[in-house]
Design a protein around this motif. Structure first.
Motif, mmCIF file in Angstrom:
data_model
loop_
_atom_site.group_PDB
_atom_site.id
_atom_site.type_symbol
_atom_site.label_atom_id
_atom_site.label_comp_id
_atom_site.label_asym_id
_atom_site.label_seq_id
_atom_site.Cartn_x
_atom_site.Cartn_y
_atom_site.Cartn_z
ATOM 1 N N GLU A 204 3.537 2.614 -4.229
ATOM 2 C CA GLU A 204 2.177 2.117 -3.962
ATOM 3 C C GLU A 204 1.964 1.908 -2.469
ATOM 4 O O GLU A 204 0.899 2.211 -1.930
ATOM 5 C CB GLU A 204 1.928 0.812 -4.722
ATOM 6 C CG GLU A 204 1.948 0.957 -6.232
ATOM 7 C CD GLU A 204 0.872 1.892 -6.771
ATOM 8 O OE1 GLU A 204 -0.147 2.088 -6.073
ATOM 9 O OE2 GLU A 204 1.079 2.445 -7.868
ATOM 10 N N HIS B 136 -0.051 9.639 -4.175
ATOM 11 C CA HIS B 136 0.893 9.352 -5.258
ATOM 12 C C HIS B 136 1.615 10.620 -5.707
ATOM 13 O O HIS B 136 2.751 10.572 -6.173
ATOM 14 C CB HIS B 136 0.183 8.741 -6.462
ATOM 15 C CG HIS B 136 0.144 7.238 -6.443
ATOM 16 N ND1 HIS B 136 1.223 6.467 -6.075
ATOM 17 C CD2 HIS B 136 -0.846 6.361 -6.766
ATOM 18 C CE1 HIS B 136 0.899 5.182 -6.170
ATOM 19 N NE2 HIS B 136 -0.351 5.085 -6.577
ATOM 20 N N HIS C 278 2.381 -2.893 -7.330
ATOM 21 C CA HIS C 278 1.469 -3.020 -6.186
ATOM 22 C C HIS C 278 1.795 -4.275 -5.382
ATOM 23 O O HIS C 278 2.123 -5.308 -5.944
ATOM 24 C CB HIS C 278 0.014 -3.117 -6.654
ATOM 25 C CG HIS C 278 -0.420 -1.960 -7.501
ATOM 26 N ND1 HIS C 278 -0.272 -1.959 -8.875
ATOM 27 C CD2 HIS C 278 -0.974 -0.772 -7.170
ATOM 28 C CE1 HIS C 278 -0.734 -0.812 -9.350
ATOM 29 N NE2 HIS C 278 -1.158 -0.063 -8.341
ATOM 30 N N HIS D 48 -5.212 7.334 -1.609
ATOM 31 C CA HIS D 48 -4.106 6.653 -2.291
ATOM 32 C C HIS D 48 -3.648 7.467 -3.510
ATOM 33 O O HIS D 48 -2.454 7.735 -3.662
ATOM 34 C CB HIS D 48 -4.587 5.256 -2.710
ATOM 35 C CG HIS D 48 -3.613 4.482 -3.541
ATOM 36 N ND1 HIS D 48 -2.825 3.474 -3.016
ATOM 37 C CD2 HIS D 48 -3.314 4.544 -4.860
ATOM 38 C CE1 HIS D 48 -2.078 2.970 -3.987
ATOM 39 N NE2 HIS D 48 -2.355 3.596 -5.115
ATOM 40 N N GLU D 49 -4.599 7.877 -4.357
ATOM 41 C CA GLU D 49 -4.214 8.621 -5.565
ATOM 42 C C GLU D 49 -3.631 9.983 -5.206
ATOM 43 O O GLU D 49 -2.654 10.429 -5.812
ATOM 44 C CB GLU D 49 -5.410 8.765 -6.526
ATOM 45 C CG GLU D 49 -6.056 7.438 -6.963
ATOM 46 C CD GLU D 49 -5.079 6.430 -7.557
ATOM 47 O OE1 GLU D 49 -3.989 6.831 -7.994
ATOM 48 O OE2 GLU D 49 -5.415 5.223 -7.566
#
Ligand SMILES: [Zn+2]
Length: 677
Positions: free
Chosen positions: A574, A517, A637, A513-514
């Motif tokens: 997100e 981004h 989110h 996920h990070e």
């Protein structure tokens, strides 16, 4: 200094202390007793994996939500409580300055007898300062002074790397110096927001009463506060725009600021803030600054004094005597639905972590994050990066020019794991046994001064924006880095004793996920050095947006709470990171399995099923409607249910693992799947 509200937005213990008896037991990543087996995983995967738990679990009254995240935080807090209690006991006679600092601050917060005796007295100097404002120039000075001690009034300020020159630290003006969490609370007509407004206005009246205003004055001042806050909120941008970096870059000189906002005496403002002679800054939201400026020139000074009294009292309420506790709870209840205040130790723990988290974090990581855990985590990050690299190398829609820049960005990205290599130096911060509020104000001034010394100078890229015990992680675009505090690197998300399937399904998906981004609708505008710069070819940019729109439409179709749909644009970054992160975590797990014998099923579940079940468990949560409303309008989110169900349908591997078929709700038709990565 407060962290970016929207973007954004682990001591000297010898042996490992045994956890106190009330510490909850370990949380299993995959636990069939939490399932709802009356529901097929292909129909509603979140319910299948978490429905049994949901049906028998009530949210404790002091929490706005409950689930895996809160359970891990409860475990972290039980450990931190021991650390803090020991430090408070040792503080008066220890030679260790970190223990003394932590113990003194926590001890002053825990002194409920003194808090009761002093009541609102510790706030008096701030209130007298506000009452003394007689001219508009003095107003500007008071705004700067309040910001200097961390009382957010007028317009939030925070230092952040220059969006186009990420080596330089800039001061930024943002939006949101009002008591309700988003402009929607001031402006929407839905009944839930209208009723939150009514409750909030009544709360402001009662707060003025606590400051000994006669009833009619309290009513009149609350009306003034409402008027000024509504004007500020009306000038603010909707969250979906206020969170997109390319729209927030408005660098200007002091003379530019003077002409944009001529009614405020900026010389006095910056001098009071501790930044005399500031030459350049970034006004992220010019409309908000103009709104503030017209109020600074036009609103009566009585209105300003009422607003500033309210901002100071609201800021201080959690740190004052017990008369303020019911009102602190009343506001919390309006915004997120809690019906009981958290225990004093829990509130003091949070305050200590917020003010001096890198002092508190030192003892925490000694107990909760050993070097072996860091090594294991680093190996996972490496596999995730390799998996993303493989995907970028093979994308058929991306030109080689853009691809080369994307790969360079990925290769240049750094990762921080657990806790900082070098701890923040608090030696210049003085806290004293005694009243807590003056200590909080001293800590906030210390932090603002610390940052001020760097403003318009070099960014320290080794710094962390979250404290080590924090249950969270972040991608920091101007630093081109991904950061994982030790507070989240705990079971069941990250468990060195568990099988790879569940570690990759949980913390692996967080790492993914990070990473993603850096390439979402917001992060993709930053280059490998963290500068806002267009490195995409025009046609690749268009292709990105067209493909991402599938996800805007998908999540916009989900109901967040009541009749409020998820805002597909606000949550796009997100959601892209969730879907892409899960894809890449799955690939990385396959890389980790290479050359090893295929793992056997556990509890009757295949490794593939355990991967997805760990993912669904890590998002296991239930929340109160008030909290869901606040998040629906202000949080980028999506609600947890949709973070799970919205993501799994994009993966063929999910359908295969649970033998789902085309047409099942958890299987997205191929044309509606994300074709970005
Ligand atoms: Zn994120």
């Amino acid at each position: 200094m407060r962290l970016f509200p929207l973007l954004a937005t682990l001591l000297a213990l010898g042996a490992v202390a045994p956890l106190p008896a009330q510490t909850p037991g370990p949380i299993r990543a995959v636990d069939p007793t939490r399932f709802d087996t009356t529901c097929s995983p292909c129909q509603d995967f979140f319910r299948y994996a978490n429905g049994g738990w949901d049906a028998r679990t009530a949210i404790p009254p002091q929490y706005s939500s409950y689930g895996t995240g809160r359970e891990v935080q409860d475990r972290n807090e039980a450990l931190l409580r021991r650390i803090l209690q020991d430090a408070a006991r040792e503080a008066p006679h220890t030679a260790d300055s970190t223990t003394r600092l932590v113990g003194t601050l926590f001890g002053s917060c825990m002194d409920s007898v003194r808090a009761k005796r002093e009541d609102a007295a510790p706030l008096e100097p701030v209130l007298r300062r506000i009452a003394a404002i007689r001219t508009r120039d003095e107003l500007a000075e008071a705004l700067g002074e309040l910001q200097h001690q961390g009382v957010d009034a007028g317009m939030p300020i925070f230092p952040y790397p220059d969006l186009a020159h990420s080596d330089t630290l800039r001061l930024n003006f943002y939006q949101g110096s009002y008591g309700l969490p988003d402009r929607d609370y001031y402006l929407r007509s839905d009944s839930a927001f209208a009723s939150a407004r009514k409750d909030y206005q009544a709360h402001v009246v009662r707060m003025f009463r606590l400051l000994e205003e006669p009833p009619s004055d309290a009513q009149r001042d609350a009306a003034r506060v409402w008027q000024l806050e509504t004007a500020l909120a009306s000038a603010a941008l909707p969250a979906e725009q206020a969170t997109k970096f390319p729209q927030l870059h408005h660098p200007m000189s002091r003379s530019g600021l003077d002409s944009l906002a001529p009614h405020l005496d900026w010389t006095r403002y910056f001098a009071a803030l501790g930044l005399p002679g500031l030459a350049r800054l970034n006004v992220m939201i010019p409309s908000e600054l103009k709104g503030l400026d017209s109020l600074a020139g036009g609103a009566p000074l009585e209105t300003w004094r009422a607003y500033l009294r309210w901002r100071a009292a609201s800021f201080a309420a959690p740190f004052l005597g017990p008369r303020f506790e019911p009102e602190h709870l009343a506001l919390t209840r309006i915004l997120s639905g809690e019906t009981r205040l958290k225990a004093r130790w829990q509130r003091c723990l949070k305050a200590t972590d917020q003010q001096i988290g890198e002092a508190l974090g030192q003892a925490y990581v000694r107990v909760a994050f050993p070097p072996e855990a860091k090594a294991r985590m680093l190996a996972m990050v490496t596999n995730l990066r390799t998996a993303l690299r493989n995907r970028l190398e093979h994308l058929d829609w991306m030109s080689d020019t853009t691809r080369a820049a994307a790969l360079a960005k990925l290769d240049a990205m750094s990762s921080k794991i657990g806790y900082p290599d070098r701890w923040r130096d608090y030696s210049r911060l003085v806290v004293r046994p005694g009243s807590f509020l003056p200590n909080v104000l001293a800590a906030q001034r210390f932090e603002v001064d610390r940052q001020n010394r760097r403003v318009n100078g070099l960014v320290d890229r080794t710094e962390w924006n979250m404290t080590p015990p924090t249950y969270n992680a972040y991608h920091n675009p101007p630093n081109n880095e991904i950061v994982f505090p030790a507070g989240m690197l705990q079971p069941p998300l990250f468990d060195p004793t568990a099988d790879d399937a569940v570690n990759y399904g949980a913390i692996g998906a967080v790492i993914g996920h990070e990473l993603l981004h850096a390439f979402d609708d917001n992060g993709r505008h930053f280059d490998s050095h963290g500068n806002l710069r267009e490195w995409w070819t025009r046609s690749d940019s268009a292709a990105f947006e067209q493909r991402a729109n599938v996800v805007v439409a998908q999540y916009g179709g989900y109901v967040a709470v009541d009749t409020i749909h998820i805002n597909g644009r606000l949550t796009l970054g997100e959601n892209l990171a969730d879907i892409g992160g899960l894809l890449v975590a799955y690939d990385a797990w396959q890389l980790a399995l290479r050359g090893k014998p295929a793992p056997a099923p556990i509890d009757g579940f295949t490794p593939e099923q355990r991967f997805f079940l760990a993912f669904a468990n890590f998002w296991r949560e239930k929340a109160r409607a008030q909290a869901e409303r606040m998040l629906a309008v202000s949080d980028p989110h999506s609600p947890e249910r949709w973070r799970v169900n919205g993501a799994v349908g994009h993966l063929e591997a999910f359908a295969k693992a649970f033998r789902c078929h085309a047409g099942d709700p958890m299987v997205r038709p191929p044309a509606e799947r994300l074709q970005l990565w």
